[in-house]
Design a protein around this motif. Sequence first.
Motif, PDB file in Angstrom:
ATOM      1  N   SER A 250       0.827  -1.204   0.000  1.00  0.00           N
ATOM      2  CA  SER A 250       0.000   0.000   0.000  1.00  0.00           C
ATOM      3  C   SER A 250       0.863   1.256   0.000  1.00  0.00           C
ATOM      4  O   SER A 250       0.610   2.202  -0.760  1.00  0.00           O
ATOM      5  N   SER A 251       1.895   1.259   0.837  1.00  0.00           N
ATOM      6  CA  SER A 251       2.793   2.421   0.888  1.00  0.00           C
ATOM      7  C   SER A 251       3.533   2.594  -0.431  1.00  0.00           C
ATOM      8  O   SER A 251       3.669   3.710  -0.944  1.00  0.00           O
ATOM      9  N   PHE A 252       4.010   1.480  -0.982  1.00  0.00           N
ATOM     10  CA  PHE A 252       4.736   1.547  -2.252  1.00  0.00           C
ATOM     11  C   PHE A 252       3.836   2.074  -3.366  1.00  0.00           C
ATOM     12  O   PHE A 252       4.238   2.937  -4.161  1.00  0.00           O
ATOM     13  N   ASN A 253       2.605   1.569  -3.406  1.00  0.00           N
ATOM     14  CA  ASN A 253       1.671   2.024  -4.443  1.00  0.00           C
ATOM     15  C   ASN A 253       1.343   3.503  -4.290  1.00  0.00           C
ATOM     16  O   ASN A 253       1.225   4.232  -5.285  1.00  0.00           O
TER      17      ASN A 253
ATOM     18  N   SER B 180       4.295   9.838  -7.350  1.00  0.00           N
ATOM     19  CA  SER B 180       5.425  10.176  -8.221  1.00  0.00           C
ATOM     20  C   SER B 180       4.987  10.275  -9.677  1.00  0.00           C
ATOM     21  O   SER B 180       5.413  11.177 -10.409  1.00  0.00           O
ATOM     22  N   VAL B 181       4.140   9.353 -10.089  1.00  0.00           N
ATOM     23  CA  VAL B 181       3.637   9.378 -11.468  1.00  0.00           C
ATOM     24  C   VAL B 181       2.835  10.650 -11.726  1.00  0.00           C
ATOM     25  O   VAL B 181       2.980  11.300 -12.773  1.00  0.00           O
ATOM     26  N   THR B 182       2.000  11.022 -10.772  1.00  0.00           N
ATOM     27  CA  THR B 182       1.192  12.238 -10.927  1.00  0.00           C
ATOM     28  C   THR B 182       2.072  13.481 -10.986  1.00  0.00           C
ATOM     29  O   THR B 182       1.867  14.370 -11.828  1.00  0.00           O
ATOM     30  N   LEU B 183       3.057  13.547 -10.095  1.00  0.00           N
ATOM     31  CA  LEU B 183       3.963  14.698 -10.096  1.00  0.00           C
ATOM     32  C   LEU B 183       4.729  14.798 -11.408  1.00  0.00           C
ATOM     33  O   LEU B 183       4.891  15.894 -11.964  1.00  0.00           O
ATOM     34  N   PHE B 184       5.202  13.649 -11.893  1.00  0.00           N
ATOM     35  CA  PHE B 184       5.944  13.674 -13.154  1.00  0.00           C
ATOM     36  C   PHE B 184       5.043  14.097 -14.308  1.00  0.00           C
ATOM     37  O   PHE B 184       5.417  14.954 -15.124  1.00  0.00           O
TER      38      PHE B 184
ATOM     39  N   VAL C 149       9.309   2.554 -15.062  1.00  0.00           N
ATOM     40  CA  VAL C 149      10.756   2.760 -14.899  1.00  0.00           C
ATOM     41  C   VAL C 149      11.106   2.946 -13.426  1.00  0.00           C
ATOM     42  O   VAL C 149      12.094   2.392 -12.918  1.00  0.00           O
ATOM     43  N   LEU C 150      10.280   3.707 -12.719  1.00  0.00           N
ATOM     44  CA  LEU C 150      10.533   3.967 -11.301  1.00  0.00           C
ATOM     45  C   LEU C 150      10.432   2.684 -10.481  1.00  0.00           C
ATOM     46  O   LEU C 150      11.253   2.434  -9.587  1.00  0.00           O
ATOM     47  N   ALA C 151       9.432   1.862 -10.781  1.00  0.00           N
ATOM     48  CA  ALA C 151       9.266   0.607 -10.044  1.00  0.00           C
ATOM     49  C   ALA C 151      10.437  -0.336 -10.287  1.00  0.00           C
ATOM     50  O   ALA C 151      10.953  -0.967  -9.353  1.00  0.00           O
ATOM     51  N   ILE C 152      10.876  -0.435 -11.541  1.00  0.00           N
ATOM     52  CA  ILE C 152      12.027  -1.291 -11.853  1.00  0.00           C
ATOM     53  C   ILE C 152      13.278  -0.764 -11.156  1.00  0.00           C
ATOM     54  O   ILE C 152      14.073  -1.531 -10.595  1.00  0.00           O
ATOM     55  N   GLY C 153      13.445   0.556 -11.169  1.00  0.00           N
ATOM     56  CA  GLY C 153      14.592   1.147 -10.479  1.00  0.00           C
ATOM     57  C   GLY C 153      14.579   0.848  -8.990  1.00  0.00           C
ATOM     58  O   GLY C 153      15.620   0.555  -8.390  1.00  0.00           O
ATOM     59  N   ALA C 154      13.387   0.908  -8.382  1.00  0.00           N
ATOM     60  CA  ALA C 154      13.277   0.611  -6.952  1.00  0.00           C
ATOM     61  C   ALA C 154      13.653  -0.837  -6.660  1.00  0.00           C
ATOM     62  O   ALA C 154      14.330  -1.133  -5.666  1.00  0.00           O
TER      63      ALA C 154
END
Length: 274
Positions: A65-68, A74-78, A106-111
């Motif tokens: 839940s926190s990750f989502n 982050s997606v909205t800000l970008f 990309v962000l999820a894979i990076g994490a």
Amino acid sequence: QKGLLLGSFIKILGPIIVVLPGIIAYHMFPNLSAVDQAYPQLVSAVLPPALLGFFAAVIFGAILSSFNSVLNSSVTLFGIDIYKQHINPEADEATVVNKGKMFGVVLAIGAMVIAPFIANAGSLFDYLQEINGIYSIPILTIIVVGYLTKRVPAIAAKIGLLSGSLLYILSQFFLKPHYVSEALAAAKAEGITDPNTLSIIESQGYFGLHYLDVMAILFVLNVLIMLLIGKFYPRKEAYTIEYTKQVDIQPWAYTKPIGALIVLLVAAIYIYFR
């Protein structure tokens, strides 16, 4: 005002929720080999076996839940603040959403790639707080200077944001490892092998500075940088806040006493747990 005060009070509970189980585990299991074992050991000792799986599912759900939540934010800000504002101002809503989804992947894979590298970072809580210093102190600097001055230009905020982040990264991820490794190497060259002694040397290797000390120093430095820019390149006109009358800004009668109570609670928690 009420929302901010309520949020501040809830924020106070965070350190208690995070730190208190660790203190209990420290007294119950004084011989733990790693700090990350404290919470699992405490849970296994307190909960009956039938509830361990249920609790693990709760923890797993909370993590997802926190990750989502962070990923969606982050997606909205970008999409809105970066892609729409600076990359493609003419993009329609579907394009912004699509680019945001791509950024999220990309962000999820990076994490997931970065996660194994912080597995041996010691206390995950401390590590996260240290990482947060990259942006928290520069942002705090901008807020403080923005509230207390009217002539500091916008470029000062941009420079303060960059200087604060870059100086903190330089300090914590380049200078600190260098000086700590030198201190440990010198200690081992002198024949010091005791783990406790080496741990003390490691903690004092960077001039005895904790990351909170570095944050405080950079906060003052950033404030000075922004004030100097405002001194030599001030705004032509003093900034004034215009009341748009979209919301009621009538002060709440209990703002000051409740705010003072929250400050006292923070001070009391610090004094008690220090």
